[in-house]
Design an enzyme around this catalytic site. Structure first.
Site, PDB file in Angstrom:
ATOM      1  N   ARG A  55       0.943  -1.326   0.032  1.00 54.37           N
ATOM      2  CA  ARG A  55      -0.089  -0.006  -0.007  1.00 54.37           C
ATOM      3  C   ARG A  55       0.752   1.138   0.059  1.00 54.37           C
ATOM      4  NH1 ARG A  55      -4.396   0.539  -2.124  1.00 54.37           N
ATOM      5  NH2 ARG A  55      -5.201  -1.132  -0.819  1.00 54.37           N
ATOM      6  N   GLN A  75      -8.481  -6.586  -8.803  1.00 48.34           N
ATOM      7  CA  GLN A  75      -8.482  -5.210  -9.043  1.00 48.34           C
ATOM      8  C   GLN A  75      -6.633  -5.170  -9.406  1.00 48.34           C
ATOM      9  OE1 GLN A  75     -10.283  -1.530  -8.708  1.00 48.34           O
ATOM     10  NE2 GLN A  75      -9.147  -1.186  -6.567  1.00 48.34           N
ATOM     11  N   ARG A  80       1.700  -6.603  -9.495  1.00 44.77           N
ATOM     12  CA  ARG A  80       1.883  -6.060  -8.331  1.00 44.77           C
ATOM     13  C   ARG A  80       1.995  -7.174  -6.977  1.00 44.77           C
ATOM     14  NH1 ARG A  80      -3.049  -2.486  -5.659  1.00 44.77           N
ATOM     15  NH2 ARG A  80      -4.603  -4.065  -6.114  1.00 44.77           N
ATOM     16  N   HIS A 156       1.261   2.931 -10.612  1.00 41.95           N
ATOM     17  CA  HIS A 156       0.255   3.373  -9.640  1.00 41.95           C
ATOM     18  C   HIS A 156       0.869   4.353  -8.589  1.00 41.95           C
ATOM     19  CE1 HIS A 156      -2.940   3.553  -6.667  1.00 41.95           C
ATOM     20  NE2 HIS A 156      -3.595   2.674  -7.339  1.00 41.95           N
ATOM     21  N   ASP A 200     -11.337  10.176  -7.184  1.00 43.33           N
ATOM     22  CA  ASP A 200     -11.015   8.988  -7.737  1.00 43.33           C
ATOM     23  C   ASP A 200     -11.247   9.259  -9.510  1.00 43.33           C
ATOM     24  OD1 ASP A 200     -10.134   6.298  -8.589  1.00 43.33           O
ATOM     25  OD2 ASP A 200     -11.577   5.528  -7.360  1.00 43.33           O
ATOM     26  N   GLU A 275      -1.323   8.582 -11.279  1.00 44.30           N
ATOM     27  CA  GLU A 275      -1.090   7.573 -11.853  1.00 44.30           C
ATOM     28  C   GLU A 275      -0.958   7.568 -13.323  1.00 44.30           C
ATOM     29  OE1 GLU A 275      -4.009   4.899 -10.072  1.00 44.30           O
ATOM     30  OE2 GLU A 275      -3.796   5.999  -8.339  1.00 44.30           O
TER      31      GLU A 275
HETATM   32  C1  BG6 Z   1      -6.849   3.588  -8.234  1.00 39.53           C
HETATM   33  C2  BG6 Z   1      -8.309   3.411  -8.363  1.00 39.53           C
HETATM   34  O1  BG6 Z   1      -6.250   3.699  -9.048  1.00 39.53           O
HETATM   35  O2  BG6 Z   1      -6.420   2.607  -7.077  1.00 39.53           O
HETATM   36  C3  BG6 Z   1      -9.031   3.446  -7.324  1.00 39.53           C
HETATM   37  O3  BG6 Z   1      -8.706   4.369  -9.193  1.00 39.53           O
HETATM   38  C4  BG6 Z   1      -8.379   2.423  -6.220  1.00 39.53           C
HETATM   39  O4  BG6 Z   1     -10.474   3.099  -7.653  1.00 39.53           O
HETATM   40  C5  BG6 Z   1      -7.219   2.691  -5.742  1.00 39.53           C
HETATM   41  O5  BG6 Z   1      -9.407   2.351  -4.930  1.00 39.53           O
HETATM   42  C6  BG6 Z   1      -6.541   1.733  -4.983  1.00 39.53           C
HETATM   43  O6  BG6 Z   1      -6.582   0.378  -5.381  1.00 39.53           O
HETATM   44  P1  BG6 Z   1      -6.322  -0.999  -4.381  1.00 39.53           P
HETATM   45  O7  BG6 Z   1      -6.712  -2.135  -5.283  1.00 39.53           O
HETATM   46  O8  BG6 Z   1      -4.902  -0.808  -4.236  1.00 39.53           O
HETATM   47  O9  BG6 Z   1      -6.911  -0.863  -3.164  1.00 39.53           O
END
Ligand code: BG6
Length: 302
Positions: A55, A75, A80, A156, A200, A275
């Site tokens: 994170r 997602q 990663r 990101h 976002d 990003e």
């Molecule tokens: C961003 C997205 O790139 O990443 C968000 O636009 C998302 O919608 C964020 O919440 C974090 O994503 P994750 O999967 O690391 O919690």
């Protein structure tokens, strides 16, 4: 020493007065220090043992950004969450130090790899450049399969800031963005986007460079009287390849930070995600074909 491989979890790349730390897990860059100042944010509750995507830092989204109806992958895909290999130091001269990492399906956790059963090779190149101090991160995608497949990709990046309420992002005016919370497309009217609640947004086809700045207050004296004056100070300048022209701006804000297990309650105040990526449309890559996208971030001296 331009590269330090003594830690089993990460590589440290150095050049001039700059250092970068890149984890093998996710090839996630977790630190970029220029002249003693950290420019990259990592959550106070980030999990760094390889059991969850880090994170903070610069996680890589591949083979897709966000969630995609046609894919069962989580997602932001699997890059990663995969174990990358350090290929080596490719450049080491007065102007730059460059390290390369790679990923093939063997490095992807089996439960994720089987959800995207294609042959590929990724190269992630991290360069520290000098005069002015810059970080270049580049993703090269190669199709090693006998079939065509498609992908989206994104760098990101979580940048560290002192106070998100004072931060602005310029270079996005007149660009259309997809606003995730409202699921609508909106044209940006502001020349300096500020953040005072959850943001976002995926800005699509951003033309030029993006600047992150910060509002500062200084006390000045005129004719013996002290005044508080406000002014903008540049923090970062972000350039990108034309192949990565989309820019996601994200801060989850207070309520969601409290609900997120690996984000400290107050951490939302200390970061902004800008990003750079290719998030729309999907890019088709035929057998043997390759694609590359990169960003160059300049740390503006205060
Ligand atoms: C961003 C997205 O790139 O990443 C968000 O636009 C998302 O919608 C964020 O919440 C974090 O994503 P994750 O999967 O690391 O919690």
């Amino acid at each position: 020493m331009p590269v330090d491989l003594s830690n089993e979890k990460y590589v440290v790349l150095s050049h001039d007065n700059a250092h970068a730390t890149i984890y093998y897990y996710g090839a996630t860059l977790t630190s970029w220090v220029v002249e003693g100042k950290e420019r990259i944010f990592v959550s106070s509750k980030a999990i760094l043992d390889g059991s969850k995507a880090i994170r903070g830092g610069i996680p890589l989204a591949f083979p897709h950004f966000g969630t995609v109806e046609s894919s069962k992958l989580p997602q932001h895909g699997f890059a990663r969450n995969s174990k990358w290999t350090f290929v080596g130091l490719t450049f080491e001269n007065a102007n730059e130090s460059t390290a390369v990492f790679s990923l093939t399906p063997e490095g992807v956790p089996a439960e994720l790899s089987e959800l995207w059963p294609f042959g590929f090779k990724l190269f992630y190149t991290v360069s520290l450049l000098s005069s002015p101090a810059r970080l270049r991160t580049s993703l090269r995608v190669v199709n090693t399969d006998s079939k065509e497949w498609e992908f989206t990709a994104l760098l990101h990046t979580y940048f560290k800031v002192d106070d998100i309420t004072k931060v602005g992002v310029s270079g996005l005016q007149s660009t259309t963005y997809f606003d995730k919370p409202t699921q609508t497309h909106i044209t940006e009217e502001s020349s300096r986007v500020t953040i005072n609640s959850e943001v976002d947004r995926a800005y699509l086809k951003v033309r030029g460079e993006v600047l992150v700045d910060q509002l500062v207050t200084a006390t000045v004296e005129r004719h013996g009287i002290k005044f508080n004056e406000e002014g903008l100070v540049g923090l970062l300048k972000i350039r990108k390849s034309s192949s990565m022209s989309d820019v996601v701006v994200w801060n989850l804000w207070e309520e969601k930070a409290k609900a997120m297990a690996d984000m400290g309650d107050e951490d939302y105040l200390r970061y902004i995600c800008v990003e750079v990526g290719a998030v729309e449309p999907f890019i088709k890559l035929g057998p043997g074909e390759s694609w590359e996208g990169f960003q160059i971030v300049e740390a503006i001296e205060e």
